[in-house]
Design a protein around this motif. Structure first.
Motif, PDB file in Angstrom:
ATOM      1  N   THR A  34       0.722  -1.152   0.004  1.00  0.00           N
ATOM      2  CA  THR A  34      -0.035   0.070   0.270  1.00  0.00           C
ATOM      3  C   THR A  34       1.005   1.373  -0.083  1.00  0.00           C
ATOM      4  OG1 THR A  34      -1.660  -1.115   1.127  1.00  0.00           O
ATOM      5  CG2 THR A  34      -1.815   1.183   1.155  1.00  0.00           C
ATOM      6  N   ARG A  35       0.685   2.099  -0.953  1.00  0.00           N
ATOM      7  CA  ARG A  35       1.533   3.273  -1.155  1.00  0.00           C
ATOM      8  C   ARG A  35       0.810   4.464  -0.516  1.00  0.00           C
ATOM      9  NH1 ARG A  35       6.334   3.712  -3.256  1.00  0.00           N
ATOM     10  NH2 ARG A  35       6.947   6.015  -3.653  1.00  0.00           N
ATOM     11  N   VAL A  38      -0.025   8.180   8.512  1.00  0.00           N
ATOM     12  CA  VAL A  38       0.234   8.081   7.124  1.00  0.00           C
ATOM     13  C   VAL A  38      -0.390   9.432   6.585  1.00  0.00           C
ATOM     14  CG1 VAL A  38       0.801   5.661   7.068  1.00  0.00           C
ATOM     15  CG2 VAL A  38      -1.547   6.622   6.678  1.00  0.00           C
ATOM     16  N   GLU A  39       0.047   9.895   5.488  1.00  0.00           N
ATOM     17  CA  GLU A  39      -0.353  10.902   4.454  1.00  0.00           C
ATOM     18  C   GLU A  39      -0.879  10.139   3.166  1.00  0.00           C
ATOM     19  OE1 GLU A  39       0.534  14.943   2.224  1.00  0.00           O
ATOM     20  OE2 GLU A  39       1.958  13.869   3.401  1.00  0.00           O
ATOM     21  N   HIS A  40      -2.016  10.413   2.829  1.00  0.00           N
ATOM     22  CA  HIS A  40      -2.413   9.782   1.533  1.00  0.00           C
ATOM     23  C   HIS A  40      -2.128  10.816   0.483  1.00  0.00           C
ATOM     24  CE1 HIS A  40      -4.679   6.217   3.099  1.00  0.00           C
ATOM     25  NE2 HIS A  40      -4.985   7.039   4.035  1.00  0.00           N
ATOM     26  N   GLU A  41      -2.165  10.267  -0.870  1.00  0.00           N
ATOM     27  CA  GLU A  41      -1.764  11.295  -1.962  1.00  0.00           C
ATOM     28  C   GLU A  41      -2.540  12.584  -1.963  1.00  0.00           C
ATOM     29  OE1 GLU A  41       0.929  10.710  -3.887  1.00  0.00           O
ATOM     30  OE2 GLU A  41       1.232   8.848  -3.194  1.00  0.00           O
ATOM     31  N   ARG A  67      -4.798  13.546   2.788  1.00  0.00           N
ATOM     32  CA  ARG A  67      -5.631  13.078   4.154  1.00  0.00           C
ATOM     33  C   ARG A  67      -4.515  12.363   5.086  1.00  0.00           C
ATOM     34  NH1 ARG A  67      -8.449   8.341   4.669  1.00  0.00           N
ATOM     35  NH2 ARG A  67      -7.947   7.833   2.292  1.00  0.00           N
ATOM     36  N   MET A  68      -4.908  12.807   6.413  1.00  0.00           N
ATOM     37  CA  MET A  68      -4.008  12.027   7.372  1.00  0.00           C
ATOM     38  C   MET A  68      -4.696  10.883   7.772  1.00  0.00           C
ATOM     39  SD  MET A  68      -1.049  13.932   7.593  1.00  0.00           S
ATOM     40  CE  MET A  68      -0.417  14.117   9.013  1.00  0.00           C
ATOM     41  N   GLU A  69      -3.933   9.804   8.445  1.00  0.00           N
ATOM     42  CA  GLU A  69      -4.718   8.805   9.176  1.00  0.00           C
ATOM     43  C   GLU A  69      -3.783   7.888   9.772  1.00  0.00           C
ATOM     44  OE1 GLU A  69      -6.995   4.462   7.884  1.00  0.00           O
ATOM     45  OE2 GLU A  69      -5.895   5.515   6.353  1.00  0.00           O
TER      46      GLU A  69
END
Length: 317
Positions: A34-35, A265-268, A271-273
């Protein structure tokens, strides 16, 4: 940026850094990764028995990112000074991090209080890993985040260092109990569970300390004119909103790999999770078991005979 040789490290650091360049004990499997745009992890505490190395290896083998921040206490120099403990799984983690750097991931290492021996090398580069005292990160949606370990705002660390070492001893004792509890749970087929994390959330003083710490760190971010802060140190993954001079300040703590086993993590899209990796592993294993049972059921329907692995022992009954 200047490179330096491992021989330049102090004795405690060089013993860890001078690991063999050979292939790791556990090679990287060919999982689909998962990137993410960015990954933050902290408080791994390599060199201690409390480090959940197997869970972290699983995380590293299944994720990738353009940028990765190591937000302090990756190596536990306090423990290593007392007793050198470095199993092959800890070597595998370092190998994987260096391999990420070679693959092109930008890795920024911000030493914490337990690996403060590396702070004297701020601004240098170790095997493709940048060493920084702190950093600033711009998200894909335009927010600016301050990144630092967070011990700078721990009143115990600043004013009563001896008490911090006493607390470290008590914490190490709790971690030994945590390892024993989870060894029993594994034998019973139960998922990972953090004894110390559960206790921390039930103790009023601990909860008050965490809340105050979060406020102080968020205020420091507001004073520096950024939109938020990412830190570690207190082993409690969390996202909270604060207000400073009428401006919203985001507080993110990426947790640890001793108790909660979390990553931020930060999505492209920016968005942070916060990822709870034990929960992700449990869900993945449950899905794999469900798929296996479904495949067995399909085979039974096709062949007209139960699968040997799932057929009940009717004679024993």
């Amino acid at each position: 940026m200047t490179d330096f040789m491992l021989s330049d490290l102090p004795k405690d650091a060089s013993r860890v850094a001078n690991f063999p360049v050979a292939e790791p004990r556990t090679p990287e499997p060919r999982f689909e990764r998962t990137r993410y745009r960015t990954i933050w992890i902290s408080d791994v505490h390599l060199g201690t028995r409390g480090c959940n190395a197997d869970l972290l290896i699983d995380f590293l083998d299944r994720t990738d990112s353009d940028v990765m921040y190591l937000v302090g206490d990756i190596i536990d120099g306090w423990r290593l000074k007392k007793k050198f403990y470095w199993p092959s799984a800890h070597n595998d983690i370092v190998w994987r991090l260096l391999k990420r750097a070679r693959r092109g991931t930008r890795i920024v290492y911000i030493p914490g209080n337990h690996d403060e021996m590396f702070r004297q090398f701020t601004g240098l580069n170790m095997g493709g890993i940048e060493i920084r005292r702190a950093a600033f990160h711009d998200t894909a949606d335009g927010r600016r985040l301050m990144v630092l370990h967070g011990d700078e705002f721990d009143a115990v660390m600043l004013s009563q260092r001896w008490l911090a070492f006493v607390g470290d001893w008590a914490y190490a004792t709790a971690m030994k109990a945590n390892v024993a509890v989870n060894a029993v749970r594994r034998a019973l087929g139960l998922p990972y569970w953090s004894l110390s994390k559960a206790a921390k959330h039930k103790v009023k003083n601990a909860a008050q300390f965490i809340g105050r710490y979060e406020e102080v760190v968020a205020r420091a971010a507001g004073e520096r004119g950024v939109d938020g802060v990412v830190c570690g140190h207190i082993h409690t993954a969390e996202m909270r909103d604060f207000t400073f001079d009428g401006e919203r300040i985001e507080y993110w703590n990426d947790g640890d790999w001793v108790e909660g086993c979390n990553a931020l993590v930060e999505h492209e899209d920016g968005r942070m999770e916060i990822l709870d990796w034990p929960e992700i592993v449990a869900a993945r294993e449950a899905a794999e078991e469900e798929a296996r049972l479904a495949a067995n059921a399909s085979r039974e329907d096709k062949d007209g005979e139960p699968d040997p692995q799932t057929r009940p022992d009717r004679e024993a009954a």
